[in-house]
Design a protein around this motif. Structure first.
Motif, PDB file in Angstrom:
ATOM      1  N   PHE A  57     -17.269  27.555 -25.664  1.00 37.45           N
ATOM      2  CA  PHE A  57     -17.056  27.190 -27.066  1.00 37.45           C
ATOM      3  C   PHE A  57     -17.467  25.750 -27.340  1.00 37.45           C
ATOM      4  N   VAL A  58     -17.987  25.062 -26.355  1.00 38.15           N
ATOM      5  CA  VAL A  58     -18.338  23.639 -26.407  1.00 38.15           C
ATOM      6  C   VAL A  58     -17.067  22.793 -26.387  1.00 38.15           C
ATOM      7  N   ILE A  59     -16.132  23.075 -27.313  1.00 37.98           N
ATOM      8  CA  ILE A  59     -14.838  22.402 -27.302  1.00 37.98           C
ATOM      9  C   ILE A  59     -13.987  23.090 -26.233  1.00 37.98           C
ATOM     10  N   THR A  60     -13.610  22.369 -25.209  1.00 31.91           N
ATOM     11  CA  THR A  60     -12.932  22.984 -24.075  1.00 31.91           C
ATOM     12  C   THR A  60     -11.415  22.982 -24.241  1.00 31.91           C
ATOM     13  N   LYS A  61     -10.772  23.698 -23.330  1.00 36.70           N
ATOM     14  CA  LYS A  61      -9.311  23.736 -23.294  1.00 36.70           C
ATOM     15  C   LYS A  61      -8.743  22.325 -23.087  1.00 36.70           C
TER      16      LYS A  61
ATOM     17  N   TYR B 279     -15.391  17.675 -29.969  1.00 42.83           N
ATOM     18  CA  TYR B 279     -16.794  17.539 -30.333  1.00 42.83           C
ATOM     19  C   TYR B 279     -17.408  18.907 -30.627  1.00 42.83           C
ATOM     20  N   GLY B 280     -18.594  18.893 -31.211  1.00 44.18           N
ATOM     21  CA  GLY B 280     -19.357  20.131 -31.349  1.00 44.18           C
ATOM     22  C   GLY B 280     -19.290  20.752 -32.729  1.00 44.18           C
ATOM     23  N   SER B 281     -20.229  21.678 -32.960  1.00 44.36           N
ATOM     24  CA  SER B 281     -20.355  22.336 -34.268  1.00 44.36           C
ATOM     25  C   SER B 281     -19.263  23.373 -34.509  1.00 44.36           C
ATOM     26  N   HIS B 282     -18.490  23.724 -33.482  1.00 50.12           N
ATOM     27  CA  HIS B 282     -17.436  24.715 -33.635  1.00 50.12           C
ATOM     28  C   HIS B 282     -16.148  24.115 -34.187  1.00 50.12           C
ATOM     29  N   TYR B 283     -16.184  22.845 -34.523  1.00 46.86           N
ATOM     30  CA  TYR B 283     -14.989  22.143 -34.999  1.00 46.86           C
ATOM     31  C   TYR B 283     -14.375  22.834 -36.216  1.00 46.86           C
ATOM     32  N   ILE B 284     -15.188  23.409 -37.089  1.00 46.73           N
ATOM     33  CA  ILE B 284     -14.692  24.053 -38.298  1.00 46.73           C
ATOM     34  C   ILE B 284     -13.786  25.234 -37.963  1.00 46.73           C
ATOM     35  N   VAL B 285     -14.066  25.933 -36.860  1.00 49.68           N
ATOM     36  CA  VAL B 285     -13.217  27.059 -36.449  1.00 49.68           C
ATOM     37  C   VAL B 285     -11.841  26.548 -36.041  1.00 49.68           C
ATOM     38  N   VAL B 286     -11.815  25.425 -35.347  1.00 49.45           N
ATOM     39  CA  VAL B 286     -10.547  24.815 -34.949  1.00 49.45           C
ATOM     40  C   VAL B 286      -9.759  24.377 -36.183  1.00 49.45           C
ATOM     41  N   VAL B 287     -10.448  23.765 -37.132  1.00 50.57           N
ATOM     42  CA  VAL B 287      -9.791  23.328 -38.368  1.00 50.57           C
ATOM     43  C   VAL B 287      -9.181  24.519 -39.100  1.00 50.57           C
ATOM     44  N   LEU B 288      -9.933  25.602 -39.188  1.00 50.76           N
ATOM     45  CA  LEU B 288      -9.428  26.800 -39.860  1.00 50.76           C
ATOM     46  C   LEU B 288      -8.210  27.357 -39.131  1.00 50.76           C
TER      47      LEU B 288
END
Length: 239
Positions: A170-174, A197-206
């Motif tokens: 996921f690029v953003i690790t555990k 970091y990374g483009s997947h940040y929006i999923v974490v925000v959601l």
């Protein structure tokens, strides 16, 4: 948008936790101050250790098992998976390690998310069938959808890291999530972007946004039964 993301990821988390704690405590105090029921709430009182019996009724749900075995099966899976999910989130904190510190996996390696997703789909579909449909209100659907999307966003992160590790996960690790949570626990008010970091940040925000909404709504929803199920089963067995 970075300001909006920061408000969701930091100040809103503290607000949601505060609302949840205050709401739960206020509801419990209100229940404790309610007038005593004029009649016994015991239903077919049974002999034997009443507290142990109440524990069995609360976690074993024998009445549901007897009359609706399929519902009981999914309820049991859901509650067990939810307990593992809580443990897996504690495992994210650097100071609380259940799995090895360098492990990329959540506890269950994504299987917990699968179980919760299937259970929530069943609970949702069940609401569209009679006779449950006739006693279901819009807030029931909204709460189930909130839980479903909360689990799906969290599972997306877990599944990507556990099942797609060869492609970079996921690029953003555990471990990155652990640093973010550690910052929250220490009230640092740092920008999560510094560790996530990374483009997947929006999923974490959601995912965090949905978790915040869940915490805010919890004291005012039917999930409050979590806090009173054991005392109620104790009363049903005879005070």
């Amino acid at each position: 948008m970075n300001t909006v993301y920061y408000l969701i990821m930091v100040p809103m988390v503290y607000l949601a936790v505060a609302v949840c704690l205050i709401g739960v405590i206020a509801r419990l105090i209100a229940l404790g101050r309610a007038p005593r029921h004029p009649h016994s709430l015991a239903i077919f009182p049974q002999r034997g250790p009443r507290f142990l019996g109440a524990l069995g009724d609360t976690f074993g749900m024998p009445t549901v098992r007897r009359h609706q075995p399929l519902l009981w099966f999914f309820l049991l899976l859901y509650h067990l998976a939810f307990l593992v999910l809580i443990a897996s989130h504690f495992d994210l904190f650097p100071g609380i390690r259940i799995l090895p510190a360098d492990s990329p996996h959540m506890i269950g390696a994504g299987a917990v998310g699968v179980v919760l997703t299937l259970a929530l789909f069943y609970f949702l579909i069940r609401r569209f069938r009679s006779p449950i449909r006739e006693i279901t209100v819009p807030s029931d659907y909204l709460l189930l959808l909130l839980l479903l999307f909360l689990v799906l966003t969290g599972s997306t992160i877990s599944w990507a890291n556990s099942w797609n590790s060869e492609a970079g996960g996921f690029v953003i690790t555990k471990q990155d999530f652990g640093l973010y949570l550690d910052g929250l626990a220490r009230f640092r008010f740092e920008d999560p972007r510094e560790v996530l970091y990374g483009s997947h940040y929006i999923v974490v925000v959601l995912h965090v946004l949905l978790a915040n909404l869940f915490l805010i709504l919890l004291p005012f929803s039917k999930i409050m039964h979590t806090f009173i199920a054991l005392p109620m089963n104790r009363l049903r067995r005879g005070a």
